[in-house]
Design an enzyme around this catalytic site. Sequence first.
Site, mmCIF file in Angstrom:
data_model
loop_
_atom_site.group_PDB
_atom_site.id
_atom_site.type_symbol
_atom_site.label_atom_id
_atom_site.label_comp_id
_atom_site.label_asym_id
_atom_site.label_seq_id
_atom_site.Cartn_x
_atom_site.Cartn_y
_atom_site.Cartn_z
ATOM 1 N N GLU A 1 -22.935 -29.892 53.135
ATOM 2 C CA GLU A 1 -21.193 -29.791 52.973
ATOM 3 C C GLU A 1 -21.004 -29.709 54.824
ATOM 4 O O GLU A 1 -19.874 -29.742 54.346
ATOM 5 C CB GLU A 1 -20.961 -29.714 51.574
ATOM 6 C CG GLU A 1 -21.366 -27.845 51.849
ATOM 7 C CD GLU A 1 -20.920 -27.516 50.441
ATOM 8 O OE1 GLU A 1 -20.849 -28.598 49.391
ATOM 9 O OE2 GLU A 1 -20.526 -26.560 50.182
ATOM 10 N N GLU B 1 -27.847 -23.941 44.949
ATOM 11 C CA GLU B 1 -27.422 -23.737 46.201
ATOM 12 C C GLU B 1 -27.199 -22.173 46.447
ATOM 13 O O GLU B 1 -27.982 -21.792 46.299
ATOM 14 C CB GLU B 1 -26.198 -24.323 46.679
ATOM 15 C CG GLU B 1 -25.604 -24.281 47.484
ATOM 16 C CD GLU B 1 -24.172 -24.666 47.548
ATOM 17 O OE1 GLU B 1 -23.682 -24.385 46.763
ATOM 18 O OE2 GLU B 1 -23.474 -25.981 48.255
ATOM 19 N N HIS C 1 -22.007 -33.889 35.955
ATOM 20 C CA HIS C 1 -21.266 -32.647 37.419
ATOM 21 C C HIS C 1 -20.202 -32.100 36.178
ATOM 22 O O HIS C 1 -19.517 -32.602 35.028
ATOM 23 C CB HIS C 1 -21.168 -33.177 37.932
ATOM 24 C CG HIS C 1 -19.801 -32.354 39.114
ATOM 25 N ND1 HIS C 1 -19.393 -32.038 40.039
ATOM 26 C CD2 HIS C 1 -20.952 -31.829 39.635
ATOM 27 C CE1 HIS C 1 -18.721 -31.802 40.117
ATOM 28 N NE2 HIS C 1 -20.017 -30.129 41.022
ATOM 29 N N HIS C 2 -20.504 -30.522 36.484
ATOM 30 C CA HIS C 2 -19.464 -29.542 35.323
ATOM 31 C C HIS C 2 -18.787 -28.876 36.539
ATOM 32 O O HIS C 2 -19.549 -27.981 36.830
ATOM 33 C CB HIS C 2 -20.130 -28.687 34.437
ATOM 34 C CG HIS C 2 -20.732 -29.216 32.859
ATOM 35 N ND1 HIS C 2 -21.105 -28.957 32.328
ATOM 36 C CD2 HIS C 2 -19.755 -30.662 32.940
ATOM 37 C CE1 HIS C 2 -21.426 -30.280 31.269
ATOM 38 N NE2 HIS C 2 -20.756 -30.759 31.438
ATOM 39 N N HIS D 1 -24.567 -25.248 41.763
ATOM 40 C CA HIS D 1 -23.528 -24.434 43.007
ATOM 41 C C HIS D 1 -23.434 -23.315 42.908
ATOM 42 O O HIS D 1 -22.342 -22.780 41.903
ATOM 43 C CB HIS D 1 -22.900 -25.955 43.341
ATOM 44 C CG HIS D 1 -23.855 -26.892 44.034
ATOM 45 N ND1 HIS D 1 -24.144 -27.348 45.487
ATOM 46 C CD2 HIS D 1 -24.794 -27.427 43.212
ATOM 47 C CE1 HIS D 1 -24.587 -27.931 45.793
ATOM 48 N NE2 HIS D 1 -26.119 -28.034 44.483
ATOM 49 N N GLU D 2 -23.296 -22.537 44.147
ATOM 50 C CA GLU D 2 -21.706 -20.693 43.700
ATOM 51 C C GLU D 2 -22.531 -20.455 42.301
ATOM 52 O O GLU D 2 -21.736 -20.059 41.932
ATOM 53 C CB GLU D 2 -20.281 -21.514 43.724
ATOM 54 C CG GLU D 2 -19.751 -22.351 44.675
ATOM 55 C CD GLU D 2 -19.584 -23.675 44.452
ATOM 56 O OE1 GLU D 2 -19.885 -24.091 42.904
ATOM 57 O OE2 GLU D 2 -20.513 -23.990 45.892
HETATM 58 C C1 NOJ Z 1 -19.104 -27.264 45.754
HETATM 59 C C2 NOJ Z 1 -20.421 -28.204 45.885
HETATM 60 O O1 NOJ Z 1 -21.500 -26.693 46.266
HETATM 61 C C3 NOJ Z 1 -20.091 -29.389 46.121
HETATM 62 O O2 NOJ Z 1 -21.595 -29.633 46.029
HETATM 63 C C4 NOJ Z 1 -19.142 -29.825 45.069
HETATM 64 O O3 NOJ Z 1 -19.343 -31.513 45.801
HETATM 65 C C5 NOJ Z 1 -17.877 -29.524 44.952
HETATM 66 N N1 NOJ Z 1 -18.296 -28.454 45.003
HETATM 67 C C6 NOJ Z 1 -17.574 -29.326 43.771
HETATM 68 O O4 NOJ Z 1 -18.000 -29.281 42.866
HETATM 69 CA CA CA Z 2 -21.072 -24.443 47.724
#
Ligand code: NOJ
Ligand code: CA
Length: 670
Positions: free
Chosen positions: A472, A466, A366-367, A447-448
């Site tokens: 979430e 995402e 994870h980054h 993500h983002e």
């Molecule tokens: C937003 C991401 O969509 C989510 O999956 C993640 O847990 C958090 N950022 C932290 O990186």
């Molecule tokens: Ca997100």
Amino acid sequence: MGPGQEGVHVSSPDGRVQVTLKLEEGAPYYQVSYSGKQVIEPSKLGFRFKEAGPLDANLSIAAHTESTFDETWVQPWGEVKEIRNHYNELRVDLTETAEPAREMTVVFRVYDDGLGFRYELPQQENLSSFQITDEETEFALANIHRVWSIPAYGDERYEYLYTESPLSFLRVRMSRAVHTPLTMETVDGLFLSIHEAALIDYASMTLKATGGDKLGCDLVPWSDGIKVKGSPPFQTPWRTIQIAEKAGDLITSYLFLNLNEPNKLEDVSWIKPGKYVGIWWGMHIGKYTWGSGIRHGATTENAKRTIDFAAQHNLAGVLVEGWNVGWDGDWSKNGDDFSFVTPYDDFDLEEVSRYARAKGVRLIGHHETGGAIGNYERQLEDGFSLYHRLGIDTVKTGYVGWGQGIERRDEAGRLVGMEWHHGQYMVNHYRHVVETAARFHIMLDVHEPIKDTGIRRTYPNMITREGARGQEYNAWSEGGNPPEHTTILPFTRMLAGPFDFTPGIFDLLFDDYRPNHRVNTTLAKQLALYVVIYSPLHMAADLPENYPGHPAFQFIVDVPVDWEDTQVLNGEIGDYVTIVRRDRDSEDWYLGSVTDEEGRDLEAPLTFLETDRQYVAEVYADGADADWERNPLAIDIYEILVDNKTVLELRLAPGGGQAVRFRLAAEGEE
Ligand code: NOJ
Ligand code: CA
């Protein structure tokens, strides 16, 4: 023959989609019809530049050429194995009739399911490096009944609930613009979706109402207001218009992929779809923290427990968020503090990855960047090389931060400007990360992200992302996602490509952690989402301890994430949708059906099954009394014998769904 007053034409292989490019007093316009009905009225083409005159008038057609292409290619992974890429192409070379006599080519590719067109600026004497201040492409729509849109230029990037509205809403109520894919229904019952393909070294296109029923291309600017910086030879992304008679046919159109370049990676044997669990939902509901302290989620012990769980249930991967230093304090504002090589003291990265390898489980790295791009780019090679050394072949990245929150700095570290997540600067960043990851044999779940425009065809390590409002939001946002949300996504955001939505929450109310929040679905609907939402990496998102003892968990264990075929049995945008997919590695089929807040009975004719074979349907249906609000957990799990003449009756509760696995009946079961 010269083009004449009527312009030049090209039509789809089946003749139904017809496109014309013509000049009106030297200004280029295109128009599109489908089965004789106008879908796009004459619409402008062209550019404005900062230091040069516009390239949108005084043009003549210097040449035009037509060609045909037909090829079937194989996806290394995907929603179908084979995709036919069959189109007629028209290239129109335009030249200015007056000085500086610049040249521009417009290329149309017309398919049975829509079209793409792009601009090319060839190498030429009178056009050197340029700064585009406006791409003038227009979409003059005709007879639009309703549109499903999310706002562009918002702080939450693409993470919004869709609004269904008349087209005029975009003119009257939207302050700025909307994102693509922008899906709409015409008065005649046709479905259109405007998007783009192969967004490379360019700003992303949003759409803005420009008067009447016209939408104009609104490119996301740099901080200095310029939209795109480049030099010839140059080509823009494809502007795409999908056209379908049924809403479901939008879902099974692969236009965007066809408009991208073929796979550039020679060996793709290391790219593997799979399901995963993780240390993740616990942070979103407040059981754990990303940062250090007594509730720190990413501890060696917790990671090993999660790996054991994955190994026991044959789930391919384990995601661990919060493993690295930088999360303490307000991480979304202090992205420069993140290290991508230094674990927290209570997380032994070497040991956890050794343990995962020994158990045959893929650790997912994870980054989270917090949008601090400079800090991330400086560590990119080191971060990926560390993971590569440890055998970690998948990395989830994140870019939390407000819409225009990307700091761009010069080499001395001075702030140059605040950039949008979706301008040319970030388009290039995301691309750079995909290419770097590919070098290290790393798959990406972004993500983002920048929106999907089909780059996965060229770089299949760009495996999922995402870029929409996912599960979430049920954990912490006001009201969560209403039941309708997942009946709109398949026809809008999902058209662009895979979505790491993270389904599979079983403790729908999570009262032990956040009594004022909940997931607004039934349990059966959580299962159905594995089929309805396509993602080659799908998460079993709940806390691992919430699965044992639930017979419904078997569906998550069984459901594949890589498909031979996909069909849409029925669907109305914002109401319901039923999708079936065939496993790539067996003869099993899977069905997912979801509804909005209304309960409904749907019929699913099983004509997709092989003839003269008996299948066992393992059904996970909403219980008789199920209701997302009052009784979300009621589920009926049973088996019945079916064949391809069976019409399965699906009974969906309000806010509910149904999931089915079809497997060939064994001897004795028939
Ligand atoms: C937003 C991401 O969509 C989510 O999956 C993640 O847990 C958090 N950022 C932290 O990186
Ligand atoms: Ca997100």
